[in-house]
Design a protein around this motif. Structure first.
Motif, PDB file in Angstrom:
ATOM      1  N   THR A  32       2.026   3.312   1.651  1.00  0.00           N
ATOM      2  CA  THR A  32       1.723   3.024   0.537  1.00  0.00           C
ATOM      3  C   THR A  32       2.544   3.496  -0.570  1.00  0.00           C
ATOM      4  OG1 THR A  32       0.619   5.414   0.612  1.00  0.00           O
ATOM      5  CG2 THR A  32      -0.829   3.778   1.471  1.00  0.00           C
ATOM      6  N   ARG A  52       4.938   2.516  -5.571  1.00  0.00           N
ATOM      7  CA  ARG A  52       3.904   2.485  -4.704  1.00  0.00           C
ATOM      8  C   ARG A  52       3.657   0.960  -4.358  1.00  0.00           C
ATOM      9  NH1 ARG A  52       3.121   5.064  -8.797  1.00  0.00           N
ATOM     10  NH2 ARG A  52       2.627   7.580  -8.812  1.00  0.00           N
ATOM     11  N   SER A  53       2.854   0.639  -3.471  1.00  0.00           N
ATOM     12  CA  SER A  53       2.686  -0.599  -2.766  1.00  0.00           C
ATOM     13  C   SER A  53       2.334  -1.671  -4.089  1.00  0.00           C
ATOM     14  CB  SER A  53       1.674  -0.583  -1.563  1.00  0.00           C
ATOM     15  OG  SER A  53       0.326  -0.262  -2.214  1.00  0.00           O
TER      16      SER A  53
END
Length: 114
Positions: A32, A52-53
Motif C-alpha cells: 500500500t 502510496r499506491s
C-alpha cells in the motif's frame, strides 16, 4: 514477506545530487505504501518520504523542496531523487514497504561532505 534492496548511495559534496533506488520482491502484491527512512550516527531513525499506491506523497519538512519520491508500480521499485544535499543529510537510508506490516531494507549509506 517482502524483500527490499537499496542502491545508489555514496559520497557527494554539499549541493550535489544522488538518486536512491529500492527494488521490492516477494509478497509485493498488496503493497500500500513505500518510502524512505534514514538514521544518522547517534540519532534515531526518522521519516524522510513516502508514496502510496494511489500516488500521493508526504515528505519530512527537512527535505521538502529538495527530495522527490517516485514509484514504478510495475517494477515494484521506489526512487528517491535527492538534490541540494546538505551535510545534515548524511545517514543510512532505509527503504520500506507496507504490506500490511512495515518491511525495511538493510540500507544504503549517503555521506555529504561540506
Amino acid at each position: 514477506q517482502v524483500q527490499l534492496v537499496e542502491s545508489g548511495g555514496g559520497l557527494v559534496q554539499a549541493g550535489g545530487s544522488l538518486r536512491l533506488s529500492c527494488a521490492a520482491s516477494g509478497r509485493t502484491f498488496g503493497i500500500t505504501a513505500m518510502g524512505w527512512d534514514r538514521q544518522a550516527p547517534g540519532k534515531q531513525r526518522e521519516f524522510v518520504a513516502t508514496i502510496r499506491s494511489g500516488g500521493s506523497t508526504n515528505y519530512a519538512d527537512s527535505v521538502k523542496g529538495r527530495f522527490t519520491i517516485s514509484r514504478d508500480n510495475v517494477q515494484n521499485t521506489v526512487y528517491l531523487q535527492m538534490n541540494d544535499l546538505k551535510p545534515q543529510d548524511t545517514a543510512v537510508y532505509h527503504c520500506y514497504a507496507v504490506n500490511p506490516y512495515k518491511y525495511s531494507g538493510q540500507g544504503t549509506q549517503v555521506t555529504v561532505s561540506s
